[in-house]
Design a protein around this motif. Structure first.
Motif, mmCIF file in Angstrom:
data_model
loop_
_atom_site.group_PDB
_atom_site.id
_atom_site.type_symbol
_atom_site.label_atom_id
_atom_site.label_comp_id
_atom_site.label_asym_id
_atom_site.label_seq_id
_atom_site.Cartn_x
_atom_site.Cartn_y
_atom_site.Cartn_z
ATOM 1 N N VAL A 32 34.254 33.930 39.600
ATOM 2 C CA VAL A 32 33.879 35.443 39.971
ATOM 3 C C VAL A 32 34.034 36.327 38.497
ATOM 4 N N PRO A 33 35.367 36.340 37.847
ATOM 5 C CA PRO A 33 35.539 37.710 36.514
ATOM 6 C C PRO A 33 34.366 37.984 35.406
ATOM 7 N N LYS A 34 34.417 36.263 35.029
ATOM 8 C CA LYS A 34 32.679 36.240 33.962
ATOM 9 C C LYS A 34 31.600 37.345 35.206
ATOM 10 N N GLU A 35 31.075 36.740 36.260
ATOM 11 C CA GLU A 35 30.135 36.655 36.743
ATOM 12 C C GLU A 35 30.001 38.516 37.676
ATOM 13 N N SER A 37 40.857 52.985 37.898
ATOM 14 C CA SER A 37 42.392 53.304 37.188
ATOM 15 C C SER A 37 42.643 52.793 36.032
ATOM 16 N N HIS A 38 43.783 53.916 34.959
ATOM 17 C CA HIS A 38 43.350 53.070 33.658
ATOM 18 C C HIS A 38 43.549 51.427 33.682
ATOM 19 N N ALA A 39 44.832 51.196 34.844
ATOM 20 C CA ALA A 39 45.193 49.499 34.543
ATOM 21 C C ALA A 39 43.936 48.237 33.955
ATOM 22 N N PHE A 40 43.258 48.677 35.830
ATOM 23 C CA PHE A 40 41.606 48.105 35.789
ATOM 24 C C PHE A 40 40.889 47.828 35.014
ATOM 25 N N SER A 41 40.819 49.932 34.323
ATOM 26 C CA SER A 41 39.730 49.404 33.010
ATOM 27 C C SER A 41 39.253 48.974 31.711
ATOM 28 N N GLU A 42 40.756 49.277 31.777
ATOM 29 C CA GLU A 42 41.875 48.693 30.400
ATOM 30 C C GLU A 42 41.286 46.782 30.642
ATOM 31 N N THR A 43 42.029 46.659 32.087
ATOM 32 C CA THR A 43 41.680 44.972 31.418
ATOM 33 C C THR A 43 40.255 44.456 31.644
ATOM 34 N N GLU A 95 42.307 37.014 32.938
ATOM 35 C CA GLU A 95 41.504 36.784 34.029
ATOM 36 C C GLU A 95 43.029 36.673 35.267
ATOM 37 N N PRO A 96 43.843 36.057 35.515
ATOM 38 C CA PRO A 96 44.585 36.008 36.562
ATOM 39 C C PRO A 96 45.207 37.710 36.436
ATOM 40 N N VAL A 97 45.279 38.759 35.785
ATOM 41 C CA VAL A 97 45.612 39.651 35.666
ATOM 42 C C VAL A 97 44.889 40.350 36.430
ATOM 43 N N MET A 98 43.657 40.603 35.945
ATOM 44 C CA MET A 98 42.724 41.158 37.017
ATOM 45 C C MET A 98 42.737 41.163 38.351
ATOM 46 N N ARG A 99 42.615 39.330 38.346
ATOM 47 C CA ARG A 99 42.680 39.169 40.145
ATOM 48 C C ARG A 99 43.269 39.657 40.597
ATOM 49 N N SER A 100 44.570 39.831 40.161
ATOM 50 C CA SER A 100 46.613 40.031 40.638
ATOM 51 C C SER A 100 46.103 41.619 41.300
ATOM 52 N N LEU A 101 44.734 41.894 40.030
ATOM 53 C CA LEU A 101 45.060 43.693 40.238
ATOM 54 C C LEU A 101 44.759 43.980 41.868
ATOM 55 N N VAL A 102 43.031 43.243 41.756
ATOM 56 C CA VAL A 102 42.164 43.393 42.782
ATOM 57 C C VAL A 102 43.680 42.971 43.726
ATOM 58 N N ASN A 103 43.498 41.428 43.869
ATOM 59 C CA ASN A 103 44.627 40.886 45.181
ATOM 60 C C ASN A 103 45.535 42.649 45.689
ATOM 61 N N ALA A 104 46.284 43.011 44.673
ATOM 62 C CA ALA A 104 47.135 44.419 45.143
ATOM 63 C C ALA A 104 46.220 44.998 45.578
ATOM 64 N N GLU A 105 45.013 45.308 45.197
ATOM 65 C CA GLU A 105 44.504 46.717 45.991
ATOM 66 C C GLU A 105 44.373 46.194 47.443
ATOM 67 N N LEU A 106 43.412 45.100 47.474
ATOM 68 C CA LEU A 106 43.411 44.881 48.732
ATOM 69 C C LEU A 106 44.219 44.335 49.435
ATOM 70 N N GLN A 107 45.741 44.221 49.101
ATOM 71 C CA GLN A 107 47.069 44.444 50.608
ATOM 72 C C GLN A 107 46.654 45.995 50.327
ATOM 73 N N ARG A 108 46.423 47.014 49.679
ATOM 74 C CA ARG A 108 46.914 48.129 50.655
ATOM 75 C C ARG A 108 45.996 48.119 51.260
#
Length: 596
Positions: A357-360, A396-402, A538-551
């Motif tokens: 998923v991250p690469k796609e 967000s800065h963190a996600f755009s940098e990742t 890739e796990p960093v990107m997943r964790s950021l997305v999961n944190a946003e989904l949790q919100r």
């Protein structure tokens, strides 16, 4: 290795044509006196004075296309050839700027620091400090970035002046340079792409200095450019929303409502504007004006936070105006929407957990965010169930940098995989070159060529005599055909003459095969290193997305509970009303007996 492989590929016809085109562009650019926008690069004369100018032009060609990877390869090649334009201070500054744009901040930092440690011209020094400040700002180190800007003294390259003041307003810089920024704004053409943003950031800095009236004037000036483009229309909506928030802070509800009425009902800030408009109308007790804004939001995606709040608020307004049926229906629909939203969040979590998923997601980023057709690879999942929940996260800065780091890593991975697959072809080319021989067969062919040349010369005389018997038009055709054959023969003869002078075929240096093999090994090692970096990010990107989904999930769970409580309350109220009405219709039996 990148340079070596690029040069090997350039031996092909396509490679030669590409470099020819780049050199042509370079010659035109040099003749016109074009300098590299945004960098303090070498200033050329209007005439190409040396091959170094053309070689440097290939760097500028890729730079103008924003193809920094290719531009950096061309720079490295020019540097290896001791091109003085690549070795001078301006050339190294260009290299540092391209490394920074390509997302390699550590290497660019080394170049800037090295330049600042030398005795360099003031414009180049100031440009280095500017790029260093820009680097530090994007690394989320605003204090160090402000300190770097403080080191800029004296003349700044003209092409950097606007960008410098724009960066200064972003960093704030404690307001020391804001008077100068105001002067720059007053002299800057309004068509300049930085103008509106510079004006907006300047207004925000004025607010930080408690200059509210002046800030309002500049925010109002930003709104004047709304019709120039969709991007500036969004910025104008943001400015109007900011003015409304300032008015609300001052308790001026009518002024705030006026600003909010000017925000478009579609666009980037429409959701925020509609919700703020509704709340302001409620505070003004204009409930009938608040409902249409909430109804517009109510029809939009449940993934939008403002929509989630609007659903609860709309049902509450219906209840307050004494429309229990509308209120109950709105709560029931809100409960249904929140349950569907929670299911979508669960599905989005399953999507982001998929291996590819991250690469796609990154490869098709524009298509995903724009919800347009796919164009790069066939999707394995339905991303439209994921993307609505990450729109705010993307900014967000963190996600755009990742995202940027992973994008670069996937690009590098693709290049390395391509070069790795070429290793077998390179080996075959080298083995074929090593097996070439120049023996008796080649000498026999040369002797045959001499005999054929004499025979063709005799045939040519016969053809000329034969041509005299033809019509004039046919004579012209035959003459043209003979001339074409002669040109081909002349080219062939020139090559054979060179071949006659050689007593043995060209042999590559003995160390060349080992060098190519070593470079192939380096490619494999770099590919392994790149894969490790990707596995880390890739796990960093997943964790950021999961944190946003949790919100999103927490917020929808809260609003769902509110809607359920409202539904229960309305049901109870309705039942009590029905019981009361039933009692009134049936009447009291004791009263009936007394009446009799």
């Amino acid at each position: 290795m990148a340079t070596a492989l690029t040069r090997i590929n350039d031996k092909t016809t396509a490679g030669r044509l590409q470099r020819c085109g780049r050199s042509l562009f370079a010659g035109v650019a040099v003749w016109l006196g074009i300098s590299t926008a945004g960098f303090a690069t070498t200033t050329f004369e209007r005439n190409v004075s040396s091959p170094h100018d053309l070689e440097w032009g290939t760097v500028l060609f890729d730079y103008y296309q924003q193809d920094y990877f290719s531009a950096l390869i061309e720079y490295d090649y020019a540097y290896t050839l001791d091109n003085p334009l690549a070795h001078n201070q301006s050339g190294r500054l260009l290299q540092g700027g391209m490394l920074l744009s390509y997302g390699i901040p550590d290497d660019s930092n080394e170049i800037f620091q090295s330049l600042l440690g030398e005795n360099i011209a003031t414009p180049v020094r100031n440009a280095a400090w500017y790029y260093l400040a820009k680097l530090l700002y994007h690394k989320a180190e605003p204090v160090k970035a402000a300190a770097a800007l403080q080191r800029i003294e004296g003349e700044l390259p003209p092409q950097l002046r606007t960008e410098y003041h724009y960066l200064a307003t972003l960093i704030n810089n404690k307001g020391e340079r804001l008077p100068t920024t105001e002067k720059v704004i007053s002299t800057l053409p309004r068509r300049n792409p930085h103008y509106s943003y510079l004006l907006f950031n300047y207004a925000i800095n004025q607010l930080a200095r408690d200059e509210a009236e002046a800030a309002l004037v500049n925010l109002q000036r930003v709104t004047q450019f709304a019709g120039h483009s969709e991007e500036l229309a969004n910025l104008a909506d943001r400015a109007r929303h900011g003015m409304a928030q300032l008015a609300l802070k001052e308790g001026d509800l009518l002024a705030a409502w006026s600003h909010l009425q000017s925000i478009r009902t579609t666009g980037l800030y429409s959701n925020r504007g509609l919700l703020s408009y509704a709340w302001t109308a409620i505070k003004l007790e204009q409930f009938n004006d608040a409902i249409p804004a909430l109804q517009i939001l109510n029809d939009r995606s449940i993934a939008i936070p403002e929509v989630q709040e609007a659903k609860v608020l709309l049902a509450h307004l219906y209840e307050q105006e004494g429309s229990p049926r509308k209120a109950l229906k709105s709560n029931l629909l809100a409960i249904e929407a929140f349950n569907a939203g929670l299911e979508s969040v669960a599905e989005a979590r399953r999507i982001i957990g998929r291996q590819d998923v991250p690469k796609e997601f990154i490869t098709n980023f524009d298509a995903i965010v724009g919800q347009s057709d796919w164009y790069s690879i066939e999707p394995t999942v339905d991303y439209q169930k994921l993307t609505p929940f990450v729109i705010d996260l993307i900014s967000s800065h963190a996600f755009s940098e990742t995202l940027k780091e992973l994008t670069d890593l996937y690009t590098i991975q693709g290049n390395l995989l391509h070069w790795d697959t070429q290793s077998e072809q390179h080996r075959l080319i080298l083995d074929s070159a090593a097996s070439k021989e120049f023996g008796g067969e080649h000498k026999h062919l040369i002797a045959q060529r001499d005999q054929l040349t004499r025979e063709l010369k005799n045939k040519k005389s016969d053809l000329k005599l034969f041509a005299l018997t033809l019509a004039e038009k046919d004579q012209q055709r035959l003459t043209a055909l003979v001339d074409a054959i002669e040109r081909e023969l002349a080219l062939l003869n020139s090559r054979i003459e060179k071949l006659k002078q050689a007593d043995k075929p060209y042999r590559q240096p003995a160390a060349y095969k080992g060098m190519v093999s070593e470079n192939h090994q380096r490619i494999r090692l770099k590919l392994q290193q790149t894969n490790r970096y990707i596995e880390t990010l890739e796990p960093v990107m997943r964790s950021l997305v999961n944190a946003e989904l949790q919100r999103h999930e927490d917020r929808m769970q809260y609003y769902l509970a509110q809607s359920r409580l409202a539904k229960a309350r309305l049901y109870d109220t309705t039942l009590m009303t029905l019981d009361r009405a039933k009692s009134e219709r049936s009447g009291d039996p004791a009263d009936e007996e007394q009446a009799q």
